[in-house]
Scaffold this motif. Sequence first.
Motif, mmCIF file in Angstrom:
data_model
loop_
_atom_site.group_PDB
_atom_site.id
_atom_site.type_symbol
_atom_site.label_atom_id
_atom_site.label_comp_id
_atom_site.label_asym_id
_atom_site.label_seq_id
_atom_site.Cartn_x
_atom_site.Cartn_y
_atom_site.Cartn_z
ATOM 1 N N ASP A 234 0.814 -1.208 0.000
ATOM 2 C CA ASP A 234 0.000 0.000 0.000
ATOM 3 C C ASP A 234 0.854 1.267 0.000
ATOM 4 O OD1 ASP A 234 -2.435 -1.194 -0.187
ATOM 5 O OD2 ASP A 234 -2.912 -1.110 1.932
ATOM 6 N N ARG A 235 2.123 1.110 0.377
ATOM 7 C CA ARG A 235 3.016 2.270 0.379
ATOM 8 C C ARG A 235 3.705 2.467 -0.967
ATOM 9 N NH1 ARG A 235 4.218 0.269 5.803
ATOM 10 N NH2 ARG A 235 6.114 -0.761 5.113
ATOM 11 N N LEU A 236 3.540 1.504 -1.882
ATOM 12 C CA LEU A 236 4.247 1.585 -3.156
ATOM 13 C C LEU A 236 3.822 2.795 -3.972
ATOM 14 C CD1 LEU A 236 6.174 0.554 -5.276
ATOM 15 C CD2 LEU A 236 4.438 -1.075 -6.025
ATOM 16 N N ASP A 237 2.534 3.106 -4.002
ATOM 17 C CA ASP A 237 2.059 4.243 -4.781
ATOM 18 C C ASP A 237 2.716 5.530 -4.300
ATOM 19 O OD1 ASP A 237 0.501 5.653 -6.672
ATOM 20 O OD2 ASP A 237 -0.969 6.128 -5.139
ATOM 21 N N THR A 238 2.756 5.715 -2.983
ATOM 22 C CA THR A 238 3.416 6.893 -2.425
ATOM 23 C C THR A 238 4.904 6.875 -2.729
ATOM 24 O OG1 THR A 238 1.791 7.035 -0.635
ATOM 25 C CG2 THR A 238 3.893 8.167 -0.298
ATOM 26 N N TYR A 239 5.498 5.697 -2.635
ATOM 27 C CA TYR A 239 6.925 5.525 -2.901
ATOM 28 C C TYR A 239 7.253 5.943 -4.335
ATOM 29 C CZ TYR A 239 11.389 2.895 -2.980
ATOM 30 O OH TYR A 239 12.697 2.514 -3.080
ATOM 31 N N MET A 240 6.430 5.495 -5.280
ATOM 32 C CA MET A 240 6.663 5.839 -6.678
ATOM 33 C C MET A 240 6.414 7.321 -6.940
ATOM 34 S SD MET A 240 4.860 2.494 -8.421
ATOM 35 C CE MET A 240 5.172 2.958 -10.106
ATOM 36 N N THR A 241 5.369 7.859 -6.336
ATOM 37 C CA THR A 241 5.059 9.276 -6.514
ATOM 38 C C THR A 241 6.170 10.157 -5.962
ATOM 39 O OG1 THR A 241 2.676 8.839 -6.400
ATOM 40 C CG2 THR A 241 3.401 11.098 -5.993
ATOM 41 N N ASP A 242 6.669 9.800 -4.785
ATOM 42 C CA ASP A 242 7.763 10.568 -4.182
ATOM 43 C C ASP A 242 9.014 10.501 -5.057
ATOM 44 O OD1 ASP A 242 6.153 11.223 -2.073
ATOM 45 O OD2 ASP A 242 7.006 9.772 -0.677
ATOM 46 N N ALA A 243 9.283 9.319 -5.617
ATOM 47 C CA ALA A 243 10.458 9.176 -6.484
ATOM 48 C C ALA A 243 10.306 10.036 -7.727
ATOM 49 C CB ALA A 243 10.640 7.707 -6.874
ATOM 50 N N GLY A 244 9.106 10.046 -8.302
ATOM 51 C CA GLY A 244 8.874 10.839 -9.491
ATOM 52 C C GLY A 244 8.965 12.327 -9.245
ATOM 53 N N SER A 245 8.599 12.751 -8.043
ATOM 54 C CA SER A 245 8.573 14.185 -7.743
ATOM 55 C C SER A 245 9.961 14.810 -7.700
ATOM 56 C CB SER A 245 7.859 14.424 -6.406
ATOM 57 O OG SER A 245 8.625 13.909 -5.325
ATOM 58 N N THR A 246 11.006 13.990 -7.608
ATOM 59 C CA THR A 246 12.369 14.534 -7.562
ATOM 60 C C THR A 246 12.896 14.852 -8.956
ATOM 61 O OG1 THR A 246 13.415 12.338 -7.660
ATOM 62 C CG2 THR A 246 12.829 13.184 -5.480
ATOM 63 N N ALA A 247 12.176 14.440 -9.993
ATOM 64 C CA ALA A 247 12.621 14.680 -11.371
ATOM 65 C C ALA A 247 12.294 16.104 -11.805
ATOM 66 C CB ALA A 247 11.968 13.676 -12.317
ATOM 67 N N THR A 248 13.016 16.581 -12.805
ATOM 68 C CA THR A 248 12.815 17.942 -13.303
ATOM 69 C C THR A 248 12.031 17.973 -14.606
ATOM 70 O OG1 THR A 248 14.962 17.850 -14.429
ATOM 71 C CG2 THR A 248 14.926 18.766 -12.188
ATOM 72 N N ASP A 249 11.697 16.806 -15.158
ATOM 73 C CA ASP A 249 10.949 16.752 -16.413
ATOM 74 C C ASP A 249 10.130 15.472 -16.437
ATOM 75 O OD1 ASP A 249 12.540 14.548 -18.049
ATOM 76 O OD2 ASP A 249 14.028 15.840 -17.094
ATOM 77 N N PRO A 250 9.122 15.393 -17.302
ATOM 78 C CA PRO A 250 8.244 14.215 -17.350
ATOM 79 C C PRO A 250 8.981 12.902 -17.601
ATOM 80 C CG PRO A 250 7.215 16.035 -18.498
ATOM 81 C CD PRO A 250 8.614 16.473 -18.181
ATOM 82 N N ALA A 251 9.997 12.922 -18.467
ATOM 83 C CA ALA A 251 10.743 11.697 -18.747
ATOM 84 C C ALA A 251 11.460 11.204 -17.491
ATOM 85 C CB ALA A 251 11.745 11.928 -19.876
ATOM 86 N N GLY A 252 12.030 12.132 -16.749
ATOM 87 C CA GLY A 252 12.696 11.762 -15.501
ATOM 88 C C GLY A 252 11.715 11.243 -14.477
ATOM 89 N N ASP A 253 10.516 11.826 -14.471
ATOM 90 C CA ASP A 253 9.454 11.365 -13.574
ATOM 91 C C ASP A 253 9.130 9.900 -13.855
ATOM 92 O OD1 ASP A 253 7.175 10.950 -12.053
ATOM 93 O OD2 ASP A 253 5.947 12.410 -13.114
ATOM 94 N N LEU A 254 8.933 9.570 -15.133
ATOM 95 C CA LEU A 254 8.603 8.201 -15.512
ATOM 96 C C LEU A 254 9.739 7.251 -15.147
ATOM 97 C CD1 LEU A 254 6.858 6.067 -16.862
ATOM 98 C CD2 LEU A 254 7.776 6.804 -19.080
ATOM 99 N N LYS A 255 10.962 7.629 -15.456
ATOM 100 C CA LYS A 255 12.089 6.748 -15.155
ATOM 101 C C LYS A 255 12.218 6.514 -13.650
ATOM 102 C CE LYS A 255 17.030 6.004 -15.424
ATOM 103 N NZ LYS A 255 18.367 6.530 -15.775
ATOM 104 N N ASN A 256 12.080 7.569 -12.867
ATOM 105 C CA ASN A 256 12.204 7.415 -11.419
ATOM 106 C C ASN A 256 11.134 6.486 -10.856
ATOM 107 O OD1 ASN A 256 14.352 9.147 -11.532
ATOM 108 N ND2 ASN A 256 13.377 10.818 -10.388
ATOM 109 N N ARG A 257 9.932 6.561 -11.398
ATOM 110 C CA ARG A 257 8.862 5.661 -10.944
ATOM 111 C C ARG A 257 9.189 4.219 -11.321
ATOM 112 N NH1 ARG A 257 3.358 8.734 -10.329
ATOM 113 N NH2 ARG A 257 4.050 10.890 -10.497
ATOM 114 N N CYS A 258 9.764 4.043 -12.495
ATOM 115 C CA CYS A 258 10.160 2.699 -12.918
ATOM 116 C C CYS A 258 11.247 2.143 -12.010
ATOM 117 C CB CYS A 258 10.649 2.724 -14.364
ATOM 118 S SG CYS A 258 9.356 3.033 -15.601
ATOM 119 N N VAL A 259 12.217 2.974 -11.672
ATOM 120 C CA VAL A 259 13.276 2.559 -10.748
ATOM 121 C C VAL A 259 12.669 2.164 -9.408
ATOM 122 C CG1 VAL A 259 15.214 3.397 -9.352
ATOM 123 C CG2 VAL A 259 15.146 3.884 -11.803
#
Length: 217
Positions: A82-107
């Motif tokens: 249940d924490r994964l969604d927040t985990y992915m969202t937080d990871a994506g929020s550190t990116a500076t562009d949409p592509a980085g957001d997607l990659k960070n969520r994948c990581v």
Amino acid sequence: MTGSGDSGPPRPRRRPRARRGEGGRLYEEILDAAETLLDTSGESAVTIRAVAQRVGVSNPAVYLHFADRSALLSTVCLRVWDRLDTYMTDAGSTATDPAGDLKNRCVAYVRFGLDHPLRYRLVASGPATEATARVADACFRSLRHAVRRTADDGVPDSEVTALTRAVCACLHGAVSLLLLQPASVWPDDLDRYVDDVASLATSGALHRLGRWPAASA
């Protein structure tokens, strides 16, 4: 004291009877105990009896919170998932562009699966249940949001949805591939593996959307 002087094996610790309003604390203690058993001894070790003994309560006390062993296992898994969604969202929020957001969520997704192998197998690779549906829906929505951000406004939602399914398949396959093997044969550089998977999933999505040119021959 008995006549033989043998008092027998020590009895399991008995937890003090919960006072009114403390049922929530017992619920968390049961989950803590089941989580420890799962991570240290595997799925087969998580039984109602074993959890009750670890907490220091009777079996019926556990059944007050969980209908059966399956319900207990599902809740243990979802407690982390249940924490994964927040985990992915937080990871994506550190990116500076949409592509980085997607990659960070994948990581974040791949790393999460490898960090919680037992729970990943139980929830993502086991029989379809309400729990697996909840997990799949949350993960899909998080990744779809990121894919949508990388696409032009003119790209139809159906295309974004189809592409997100492909990204999910890539990530799930990368995690499952390793979980099917003993950790001793996993890549030595696990961070490189995770980054490679996330990079390929992201670049593939961007190329499909026409945002990433094909490599020249």
